[in-house]
Design a protein around this motif. Structure first.
Motif, mmCIF file in Angstrom:
data_model
loop_
_atom_site.group_PDB
_atom_site.id
_atom_site.type_symbol
_atom_site.label_atom_id
_atom_site.label_comp_id
_atom_site.label_asym_id
_atom_site.label_seq_id
_atom_site.Cartn_x
_atom_site.Cartn_y
_atom_site.Cartn_z
ATOM 1 N N LYS A 68 11.988 78.305 46.616
ATOM 2 C CA LYS A 68 11.696 78.448 45.179
ATOM 3 C C LYS A 68 12.852 79.140 44.454
ATOM 4 C CE LYS A 68 9.128 82.057 44.106
ATOM 5 N NZ LYS A 68 7.937 82.923 44.164
ATOM 6 N N ILE A 84 15.241 78.031 41.210
ATOM 7 C CA ILE A 84 15.138 78.789 39.964
ATOM 8 C C ILE A 84 16.528 79.271 39.508
ATOM 9 C CG2 ILE A 84 14.279 80.980 38.992
ATOM 10 C CD1 ILE A 84 11.750 80.589 40.619
ATOM 11 N N ILE A 140 7.898 80.841 35.765
ATOM 12 C CA ILE A 140 8.841 80.019 36.547
ATOM 13 C C ILE A 140 8.716 80.326 38.044
ATOM 14 C CG2 ILE A 140 10.469 79.749 34.628
ATOM 15 C CD1 ILE A 140 12.381 81.634 35.975
ATOM 16 N N ILE A 160 14.132 75.457 34.490
ATOM 17 C CA ILE A 160 12.715 75.331 34.845
ATOM 18 C C ILE A 160 11.870 75.292 33.564
ATOM 19 C CG2 ILE A 160 10.804 76.434 36.114
ATOM 20 C CD1 ILE A 160 13.056 75.625 38.008
#
Ligand SMILES: NC(=O)c1ccc[n+]([C@@H]2O[C@H](COP(=O)([O-])OP(=O)(O)OC[C@H]3O[C@@H](n4cnc5c(N)ncnc54)[C@H](O)[C@@H]3O)[C@@H](O)[C@H]2O)c1
Length: 358
Positions: free
Chosen positions: A185, A189, A239, A335
């Protein structure tokens, strides 16, 4: 040892990572408090007794409870058990709760600390990679309720976080891989750190090598985001939920056979697929992502999960609004959060994802 200051509106606290972090814990605990209750994950108690024995005597008046940790026990029943213990043993407002465990126990401990006597001190000693790089910081606490993940919870920051990487040595392989999910993740990001995270993830996957740098970098990203939007009000913090609505669907539909981190990894793939479907990214981004992270092993049983069942769980996600599934997606410019998506598009995406794993 590395130290990171996390700033939030209500409280600033330090995260200590590496050698001597438990020494820092002892120093923190010697400050003004009455009783201490350690909540200890049962597996950690069994496998890491040597480290635990070094932690417990940090306080004169300490108690401990062993908790069997699973998503099923991340429940109101466990919260009741902890609060009853606190009350029966006359824990007061100057008492402290300490979690020694993974993300499940961290969430339960934070929640109990936030509600007992309207809030007592809480320290986190994460023992999984996932909780060390994510869950232990940021102040989201919660339990599963009525079959829905994290339905009940609070925003309540800990008073300190202490990461001792020795704990990771006893983690089962599936939990090592689960930790990777939340790291993937961060790679998406913060695009300029994509290669850094990719290399670190490979080291963890192949050799279980979790560098202090990857922990600090992850927590720094998280704490900077939390600092700007502690309670997910402006949308920035959302996000961090990339892949999570799908993940909660996968986890719940598999009856938690799928680990949280693995579900997040699959959820991120689905978020990329739906982003492409909407023309937000080119197909080559997905191809690149799957080439880079394709080494992460696949769980064949995911193909057998009922797509409609996954969607039904996704519909209960608290990030939705007015009954519409709201997703965090990836675009060329960054994002995007709160994107309402029609159920049919979600269905087709999950089916496509399953075919990729067929
Ligand atoms: N609050 C947040 O911001 C946040 C963020 C991410 C995830 N989470 C939550 O965290 C949970 C997932 O956390 P997790 O992946 O740590 O799972 P977990 O707490 O269930 O731990 C995974 C398994 O590893 C075992 N274990 C833990 N430490 C061990 C050790 N050192 N040696 C051997 N076994 C050990 C546990 O007993 C458990 O069986 C989810 O419920 C998720 O919702 C919360």
């Amino acid at each position: 040892m590395h130290k990171l200051l996390v700033k939030t509106t209500l409280k600033n606290y330090n995260v200590y990572v590496g050698d001597n972090s438990l020494e820092e814990f002892r120093k923190n605990l010697s400050a003004n408090h009455s009783k201490v209750l350690f909540l200890i994950d049962k597996n950690v108690f069994k496998k890491c007794l040597k480290i635990i024995n070094k932690i417990l005597p940090a306080s004169k008046d300490y108690h401990h409870i062993i908790i069997e940790c699973s998503e099923k026990n991340k429940s109101i029943k466990t919260v009741e058990k902890v609060c009853k213990y606190l009350s029966n043993n006359k824990f007061d407002r100057k008492s402290v709760l300490v979690s020694i465990g993974g993300g499940v126990l961290g969430d339960v401990t934070g929640f109990c600390a936030s509600i007992y006597m309207r809030g007592i001190k809480c320290y986190q000693i994460p023992t999984t990679i996932l909780s060390a790089v994510d869950g232990s910081v940021g102040g989201k606490t919660g339990i599963n309720f009525n079959g829905i993940k994290n339905l009940i919870g609070t925003f309540y920051q800990p008073d300190g976080v202490f990461v001792e990487t020795e704990f990771f040595k006893t983690l089962p392989r599936r939990e090592v891989i689960s930790g990777i999910g939340e790291l993937v993740k961060y790679a998406l990001i913060i695009p300029k750190l994509y290669n850094f995270f990719l290399e670190e993830i490979k080291k963890i996957y192949l050799n279980r090598e979790v560098s202090i740098e990857v922990i600090i970098t992850s927590l720094k990203i998280k704490s900077e985001i939390v600092n700007k939007d502690e309670k997910e009000e402006t949308g920035l913090r959302k996000i961090l939920n990339l892949g999570h609505t799908f993940a909660h669907g996968f986890e719940s539909a598999s009856d938690y056979k799928l680990t949280h981190g693995k579900a997040v990894f699959y959820g991120i793939i689905c978020a990329l697929l739906i982003s492409e479907r909407l023309g937000l990214i080119d197909n080559k981004i997905i191809t690149q992502f799957l080439n880079d992270f394709g080494f992460i092993n696949r769980e064949k049983f995911v193909n057998q999960l009922d797509t409609q069942k996954i969607i039904n769980f996704m519909k209960s996600d608290k990030k939705n609004f007015n009954g519409t599934i709201n997703l965090v997606l990836v675009s060329k410019s960054g994002i995007l959060t709160d994107i309402p998506i029609k159920e049919k598009a979600v269905f087709t995406t999950i089916e496509k994802f399953k075919k990729m794993f067929g």
